[in-house]
Scaffold this motif. Structure first.
Motif, PDB file in Angstrom:
ATOM      1  N   VAL A  10       0.513  -1.604  -0.093  1.00 57.59           N
ATOM      2  CA  VAL A  10       0.083   0.172   0.192  1.00 57.59           C
ATOM      3  C   VAL A  10       1.335   0.930  -0.033  1.00 57.59           C
ATOM      4  N   ARG A  11       0.334   2.480  -0.921  1.00 56.22           N
ATOM      5  CA  ARG A  11       0.968   3.376  -0.966  1.00 56.22           C
ATOM      6  C   ARG A  11       0.302   4.973  -1.288  1.00 56.22           C
ATOM      7  N   GLN A  12       0.556   5.814  -1.281  1.00 55.16           N
ATOM      8  CA  GLN A  12      -0.413   7.292  -1.414  1.00 55.16           C
ATOM      9  C   GLN A  12      -0.077   7.612  -2.475  1.00 55.16           C
ATOM     10  N   ASP A  18      -3.378  12.074  -2.207  1.00 57.94           N
ATOM     11  CA  ASP A  18      -4.733  11.699  -2.136  1.00 57.94           C
ATOM     12  C   ASP A  18      -5.134  10.225  -2.912  1.00 57.94           C
ATOM     13  N   HIS A  19      -4.441   9.556  -3.698  1.00 55.20           N
ATOM     14  CA  HIS A  19      -5.682   8.249  -3.813  1.00 55.20           C
ATOM     15  C   HIS A  19      -4.263   7.692  -3.361  1.00 55.20           C
ATOM     16  N   LEU A  20      -5.382   6.388  -2.908  1.00 60.39           N
ATOM     17  CA  LEU A  20      -4.446   5.036  -2.446  1.00 60.39           C
ATOM     18  C   LEU A  20      -4.233   3.443  -3.149  1.00 60.39           C
ATOM     19  N   ALA A  42      -6.594   4.758   6.157  1.00 64.91           N
ATOM     20  CA  ALA A  42      -5.859   3.380   7.503  1.00 64.91           C
ATOM     21  C   ALA A  42      -5.604   2.218   6.425  1.00 64.91           C
ATOM     22  N   ALA A  43      -4.574   1.656   5.854  1.00 58.70           N
ATOM     23  CA  ALA A  43      -4.962   0.214   5.177  1.00 58.70           C
ATOM     24  C   ALA A  43      -2.916   0.122   5.666  1.00 58.70           C
ATOM     25  N   ALA A  44      -3.482  -0.906   5.569  1.00 58.52           N
ATOM     26  CA  ALA A  44      -1.538  -1.493   6.122  1.00 58.52           C
ATOM     27  C   ALA A  44      -1.105  -2.655   5.464  1.00 58.52           C
ATOM     28  N   PRO A  75     -11.481  -3.181   7.414  1.00 57.25           N
ATOM     29  CA  PRO A  75     -10.691  -4.234   7.352  1.00 57.25           C
ATOM     30  C   PRO A  75     -11.872  -5.693   7.228  1.00 57.25           C
ATOM     31  N   ALA A  76     -11.343  -6.270   7.487  1.00 59.27           N
ATOM     32  CA  ALA A  76     -11.884  -7.609   6.880  1.00 59.27           C
ATOM     33  C   ALA A  76     -13.293  -7.739   8.758  1.00 59.27           C
TER      34      ALA A  76
END
Length: 77
Positions: A10-12, A18-20, A42-44, A75-76
């Protein structure tokens, strides 16, 4: 909708970050995913997420590929 996808990276992205941009895996397949306007979400790496998306075509610098245009994720459960 895909439930319980693994976030492999994951990265901005974007001028304003402003996008993931994510790489997600599910069912033995790996997909590139973009969440426009969700750069602060939030995503990791290593997390499990539920995704709602449409499938789109990414045409970046002459290279075309399928990507998941992510409308929302969480989150799942």
């Amino acid at each position: 909708l895909t439930r319980n996808a693994l976030v492999e990276s994951v990265r901005q992205v974007g001028k304003q970050r402003d996008h993931l941009k994510m790489r997600v895996a599910h069912g033995g397949r790996t997909w590139e995913a973009i969440a426009f306007g969700q750069g602060d979400s939030a995503a990791a790496t290593g997390a499990r997420v539920d995704l709602v998306y449409t499938v789109g075509l990414n045409d970046w610098r002459g290279r075309k590929s399928l990507q998941l245009n992510t409308l929302d994720f969480r989150p799942a459960r």
